[in-house]
Design a protein around this motif. Structure first.
Motif, PDB file in Angstrom:
ATOM      1  N   SER A 203       0.899  -1.176   0.158  1.00 42.39           N
ATOM      2  CA  SER A 203       0.107  -0.253   0.119  1.00 42.39           C
ATOM      3  C   SER A 203       0.870   1.442   0.326  1.00 42.39           C
ATOM      4  CB  SER A 203      -0.743   0.271   1.340  1.00 42.39           C
ATOM      5  OG  SER A 203      -1.987  -0.925   1.530  1.00 42.39           O
ATOM      6  N   ILE A 204       2.314   1.333   0.721  1.00 38.98           N
ATOM      7  CA  ILE A 204       3.015   2.483   0.443  1.00 38.98           C
ATOM      8  C   ILE A 204       3.033   2.682  -0.430  1.00 38.98           C
ATOM      9  CG2 ILE A 204       4.830   3.406   1.817  1.00 38.98           C
ATOM     10  CD1 ILE A 204       3.690   2.816   4.483  1.00 38.98           C
ATOM     11  N   ALA A 205       3.695   1.534  -0.530  1.00 41.13           N
ATOM     12  CA  ALA A 205       4.526   1.609  -2.621  1.00 41.13           C
ATOM     13  C   ALA A 205       3.627   2.313  -3.337  1.00 41.13           C
ATOM     14  CB  ALA A 205       4.778   0.118  -3.035  1.00 41.13           C
ATOM     15  N   GLU A 206       2.551   1.865  -3.361  1.00 44.33           N
ATOM     16  CA  GLU A 206       0.990   2.358  -4.091  1.00 44.33           C
ATOM     17  C   GLU A 206       0.834   3.644  -3.826  1.00 44.33           C
ATOM     18  OE1 GLU A 206      -1.996  -0.462  -3.963  1.00 44.33           O
ATOM     19  OE2 GLU A 206      -1.123  -1.714  -4.455  1.00 44.33           O
ATOM     20  N   GLU A 207       1.439   4.229  -2.889  1.00 41.87           N
ATOM     21  CA  GLU A 207       1.470   5.702  -2.656  1.00 41.87           C
ATOM     22  C   GLU A 207       2.425   5.928  -3.398  1.00 41.87           C
ATOM     23  OE1 GLU A 207      -0.658   8.918  -1.194  1.00 41.87           O
ATOM     24  OE2 GLU A 207      -1.339   7.378  -2.057  1.00 41.87           O
ATOM     25  N   PHE A 208       3.457   5.624  -2.615  1.00 35.73           N
ATOM     26  CA  PHE A 208       5.046   6.681  -3.728  1.00 35.73           C
ATOM     27  C   PHE A 208       4.879   6.465  -4.918  1.00 35.73           C
ATOM     28  CE2 PHE A 208       7.594   5.142   0.216  1.00 35.73           C
ATOM     29  CZ  PHE A 208       7.881   6.597   0.183  1.00 35.73           C
ATOM     30  N   HIS A 209       4.043   5.201  -5.245  1.00 32.25           N
ATOM     31  CA  HIS A 209       3.863   5.581  -7.165  1.00 32.25           C
ATOM     32  C   HIS A 209       3.014   6.441  -7.454  1.00 32.25           C
ATOM     33  CE1 HIS A 209       3.679   4.406 -11.314  1.00 32.25           C
ATOM     34  NE2 HIS A 209       1.856   4.067 -11.296  1.00 32.25           N
ATOM     35  N   ARG A 210       1.430   7.012  -7.003  1.00 35.85           N
ATOM     36  CA  ARG A 210       0.358   7.381  -7.354  1.00 35.85           C
ATOM     37  C   ARG A 210       1.109   9.067  -7.134  1.00 35.85           C
ATOM     38  NH1 ARG A 210      -2.566  10.799  -5.016  1.00 35.85           N
ATOM     39  NH2 ARG A 210      -2.074  10.629  -2.768  1.00 35.85           N
ATOM     40  N   ARG A 211       1.691   9.426  -5.673  1.00 39.09           N
ATOM     41  CA  ARG A 211       2.623  10.324  -5.790  1.00 39.09           C
ATOM     42  C   ARG A 211       3.381  10.836  -6.473  1.00 39.09           C
ATOM     43  NH1 ARG A 211       3.340  11.525   0.786  1.00 39.09           N
ATOM     44  NH2 ARG A 211       0.871  10.898   1.672  1.00 39.09           N
ATOM     45  N   TYR A 212       4.794   9.694  -7.288  1.00 34.60           N
ATOM     46  CA  TYR A 212       5.709  10.512  -8.260  1.00 34.60           C
ATOM     47  C   TYR A 212       6.168   9.460  -8.763  1.00 34.60           C
ATOM     48  CZ  TYR A 212       6.086  13.128  -3.151  1.00 34.60           C
ATOM     49  OH  TYR A 212       5.862  13.918  -1.670  1.00 34.60           O
ATOM     50  N   ARG A 213       5.228   8.644  -9.290  1.00 38.56           N
ATOM     51  CA  ARG A 213       5.368   7.844 -10.316  1.00 38.56           C
ATOM     52  C   ARG A 213       6.968   7.188 -10.051  1.00 38.56           C
ATOM     53  NH1 ARG A 213       0.850   8.516 -10.410  1.00 38.56           N
ATOM     54  NH2 ARG A 213      -0.292   9.003 -12.269  1.00 38.56           N
ATOM     55  N   VAL A 214       6.988   7.172  -8.915  1.00 38.50           N
ATOM     56  CA  VAL A 214       8.131   5.411  -8.422  1.00 38.50           C
ATOM     57  C   VAL A 214       7.829   4.097  -8.668  1.00 38.50           C
ATOM     58  CG1 VAL A 214       9.636   7.617  -7.987  1.00 38.50           C
ATOM     59  CG2 VAL A 214       8.421   6.306  -6.416  1.00 38.50           C
ATOM     60  N   ASP A 215       8.416   3.117  -9.289  1.00 38.36           N
ATOM     61  CA  ASP A 215       8.221   1.666  -8.728  1.00 38.36           C
ATOM     62  C   ASP A 215       8.978   1.704  -8.035  1.00 38.36           C
ATOM     63  OD1 ASP A 215       6.106   2.018 -10.405  1.00 38.36           O
ATOM     64  OD2 ASP A 215       7.446   2.459 -12.604  1.00 38.36           O
ATOM     65  N   TYR A 216       8.554   1.237  -6.204  1.00 39.82           N
ATOM     66  CA  TYR A 216       9.399   0.951  -5.326  1.00 39.82           C
ATOM     67  C   TYR A 216       9.170   0.056  -5.437  1.00 39.82           C
ATOM     68  CZ  TYR A 216      11.574   5.634  -4.116  1.00 39.82           C
ATOM     69  OH  TYR A 216      11.830   6.499  -4.647  1.00 39.82           O
ATOM     70  N   GLN A 217      10.108  -1.951  -4.390  1.00 38.59           N
ATOM     71  CA  GLN A 217       9.490  -2.987  -4.742  1.00 38.59           C
ATOM     72  C   GLN A 217       8.946  -2.913  -2.947  1.00 38.59           C
ATOM     73  OE1 GLN A 217      12.828  -6.125  -5.169  1.00 38.59           O
ATOM     74  NE2 GLN A 217      12.788  -4.787  -7.618  1.00 38.59           N
ATOM     75  N   THR A 218       8.157  -3.759  -2.691  1.00 40.31           N
ATOM     76  CA  THR A 218       7.644  -4.339  -1.416  1.00 40.31           C
ATOM     77  C   THR A 218       8.846  -5.554  -0.429  1.00 40.31           C
ATOM     78  OG1 THR A 218       5.769  -3.602  -1.862  1.00 40.31           O
ATOM     79  CG2 THR A 218       6.242  -4.738   0.362  1.00 40.31           C
ATOM     80  N   ILE A 219       9.508  -4.529   0.573  1.00 37.03           N
ATOM     81  CA  ILE A 219      10.506  -6.048   0.927  1.00 37.03           C
ATOM     82  C   ILE A 219      10.084  -5.733   2.595  1.00 37.03           C
ATOM     83  CG2 ILE A 219      12.478  -6.199   1.734  1.00 37.03           C
ATOM     84  CD1 ILE A 219      13.913  -5.475  -0.805  1.00 37.03           C
ATOM     85  N   ARG A 220       9.548  -6.475   2.832  1.00 36.45           N
ATOM     86  CA  ARG A 220       8.466  -6.527   4.368  1.00 36.45           C
ATOM     87  C   ARG A 220       9.264  -6.408   5.465  1.00 36.45           C
ATOM     88  NH1 ARG A 220       3.362 -10.380   2.144  1.00 36.45           N
ATOM     89  NH2 ARG A 220       5.361 -12.215   2.108  1.00 36.45           N
ATOM     90  N   ASN A 221       9.409  -5.782   6.460  1.00 33.56           N
ATOM     91  CA  ASN A 221      10.207  -6.347   8.040  1.00 33.56           C
ATOM     92  C   ASN A 221       9.836  -7.408   8.196  1.00 33.56           C
ATOM     93  OD1 ASN A 221      11.994  -5.577   9.327  1.00 33.56           O
ATOM     94  ND2 ASN A 221      10.615  -3.638  10.417  1.00 33.56           N
ATOM     95  N   VAL A 222      10.700  -8.693   8.319  1.00 38.55           N
ATOM     96  CA  VAL A 222       9.910  -9.967   8.546  1.00 38.55           C
ATOM     97  C   VAL A 222      11.146 -10.308   9.537  1.00 38.55           C
ATOM     98  CG1 VAL A 222       8.157 -10.523   7.342  1.00 38.55           C
ATOM     99  CG2 VAL A 222      10.534 -11.271   6.910  1.00 38.55           C
ATOM    100  N   PRO A 223      11.522 -11.114  10.707  1.00 35.70           N
ATOM    101  CA  PRO A 223      12.279 -11.417  11.168  1.00 35.70           C
ATOM    102  C   PRO A 223      12.903 -12.786  10.793  1.00 35.70           C
ATOM    103  CG  PRO A 223      10.351 -11.357  12.879  1.00 35.70           C
ATOM    104  CD  PRO A 223       9.421 -11.218  11.523  1.00 35.70           C
ATOM    105  N   VAL A 224      14.102 -13.350  11.579  1.00 38.57           N
ATOM    106  CA  VAL A 224      14.719 -13.992  10.588  1.00 38.57           C
ATOM    107  C   VAL A 224      13.878 -15.102  11.521  1.00 38.57           C
ATOM    108  CG1 VAL A 224      17.280 -15.864  11.092  1.00 38.57           C
ATOM    109  CG2 VAL A 224      16.758 -13.377  10.417  1.00 38.57           C
ATOM    110  N   LEU A 225      13.369 -16.529  10.568  1.00 40.00           N
ATOM    111  CA  LEU A 225      13.305 -17.770  11.283  1.00 40.00           C
ATOM    112  C   LEU A 225      13.729 -18.490  12.557  1.00 40.00           C
ATOM    113  CD1 LEU A 225      10.853 -19.803  11.452  1.00 40.00           C
ATOM    114  CD2 LEU A 225      11.471 -20.925   9.036  1.00 40.00           C
ATOM    115  N   LYS A 226      13.787 -18.697  13.214  1.00 42.43           N
ATOM    116  CA  LYS A 226      14.557 -19.023  14.004  1.00 42.43           C
ATOM    117  C   LYS A 226      13.023 -20.648  15.358  1.00 42.43           C
ATOM    118  CE  LYS A 226      14.971 -15.006  17.654  1.00 42.43           C
ATOM    119  NZ  LYS A 226      15.422 -14.403  17.820  1.00 42.43           N
ATOM    120  N   PRO A 227      13.826 -21.228  15.697  1.00 39.45           N
ATOM    121  CA  PRO A 227      13.439 -22.439  16.190  1.00 39.45           C
ATOM    122  C   PRO A 227      12.858 -21.165  17.900  1.00 39.45           C
ATOM    123  CG  PRO A 227      15.615 -23.432  16.436  1.00 39.45           C
ATOM    124  CD  PRO A 227      15.695 -21.648  15.614  1.00 39.45           C
ATOM    125  N   MET A 228      11.459 -21.782  17.701  1.00 39.10           N
ATOM    126  CA  MET A 228      10.534 -21.393  19.179  1.00 39.10           C
ATOM    127  C   MET A 228      11.179 -22.313  20.102  1.00 39.10           C
ATOM    128  SD  MET A 228       6.908 -20.680  17.591  1.00 39.10           S
ATOM    129  CE  MET A 228       6.207 -20.206  18.981  1.00 39.10           C
TER     130      MET A 228
END
Length: 363
Positions: A151-176
């Motif tokens: 959604s934020i990538a789409e908002e940047f495109h709407r405002r400035y016509r830049v095509d930004y990728q989405t790289i989500r802020n997910v943790p490293v998978l490690k044992p629980m």
């Protein structure tokens, strides 16, 4: 080996996203330098695969701070050799733009948030005007960029016509750690800042019989402490302050429910996908969240949360009490988290990051 400088305004200690990004790139044949700020209370930096540099500032808030940190970053970068430079958020974008032009090197923009959509910016017209001017004059000049939600990538495109990728802020998978039994308490982890819903969550605690643990710090901490006293819930609300990642990981695996009640007071909150959403999933922690687009999109697929339509105190209290009482739903959400973490993890997400930088900095 290509050398990249990254710039942030925090002190590096608790920035798990930048630690993941820099570690991944350093492990894939990039030389990485992360530049941040040294505060009086900053802990010593741990040795990492990448290099770290802190600058000291005379000012630590307000306009003078932003002017000073940008000047210090500019002069530090000016005398360093690099193949590319990446600005982390709008508050470090100006020096990176100037340096990239002077050195004729690629520049990248990593938008952890839609800065001009933050409540603390959007609700102060004079401040908002300054940051919007900076955004309009810089972001279109950053051809390459990425952010934390579609959604934020789409908002940047709407405002400035830049095509930004989405790289989500997910943790490293490690044992629980399955040896510790879950305790009956509610966890909030992350920034204690404006627009995080504390004005609603704290009054809700008068209708909830379980402890709330708040792990974090930020610009709303003084107001939060006053809210706790005014609502007479000191006996069931615990403030831990900032915790090191390993400490926070241990606590999150012991809680019963995670909560996050972002207010719809700025477009950033409405469109964002904060890291705590994924942190709760990785801890096998059912969560109660607000029914915003990015949360709904993921919850429709993975079913890891209860989403509420508003954040009035009674709505929050009812959601917490109902979920605490529903053992079947709690267990189902927990098991869904355990499955979801196998897909929503940094080992998968970092592949996009590495491709991004290899494509830009290829010989």
């Amino acid at each position: 080996m290509k050398k990249i400088y990254f710039t942030v305004t925090n002190d590096l200690t608790y920035d798990q996203r930048m630690h993941r990004i820099c570690t991944s790139l350093a492990g894939n044949h990039f030389e990485v330098v992360l530049v941040g700020r040294k505060l009086r209370r900053s802990l010593p930096l741990k040795t990492e695969q990448y290099k770290q540099k802190r600058v000291r500032c005379w000012f630590n808030k307000g306009k003078l701070f932003y002017i000073e940190i940008n000047l210090r970053l500019f002069f530090l970068l000016l005398f360093k050799k690099m193949d590319g430079v990446c600005a982390i958020d709008l508050d470090t974008i100006l020096p990176c733009l100037l340096i990239s032009k002077l050195k004729n090197i690629p520049r990248m923009y990593d938008a952890h948030e839609l800065f001009t959509g933050l409540k603390e910016v959007a609700t102060r017209p004079a401040i908002e005007s300054i940051w919007k001017k900076i955004e309009r004059s810089t972001v279109p000049k950053f051809r390459w960029g990425y952010t934390v939600s579609e959604s934020i990538a789409e908002e940047f495109h709407r405002r400035y016509r830049v095509d930004y990728q989405t790289i989500r802020n997910v943790p490293v998978l490690k044992p629980m750690d399955m040896t510790h039994p879950r305790e009956k308490f509610i966890l909030y982890q992350g920034a204690v800042n404006e627009a995080r819903g504390f004005e609603y969550l704290i009054p809700a605690m008068k209708m909830i019989a379980y402890k709330l643990m708040i792990c974090g710090d930020g610009n709303f901490m003084d107001q939060l402490k006053r809210l706790i006293v005014e609502n007479k819930v000191q006996h069931i609300v615990e403030l831990t302050g900032m915790l090191l990642p390993d400490e926070l990981w241990k606590i999150s695996q012991q809680a019963t429910i995670g909560v996050a009640f972002a207010e719809n007071t700025g477009i950033n909150q409405y469109l964002a996908l904060p890291n705590k959403f994924f942190d709760y999933i990785h801890a096998g922690l059912p969560q109660i969240n607000v029914d915003f687009p990015e949360y709904r999109k993921l919850n429709d697929k993975y079913h890891v949360a209860v989403l509420v339509n508003n954040i009035e105190p009674k709505t929050i209290a009812d959601a917490v009490n109902n979920l605490m009482a529903d053992r079947v739903l709690l267990e189902r959400l927990k098991q869904n988290c355990i499955k979801a973490r196998e897909e929503l993890n940094w080992q998968n997400e970092e592949k996009k990051l590495i491709r991004f930088y290899k494509n830009i900095l290829a010989s």
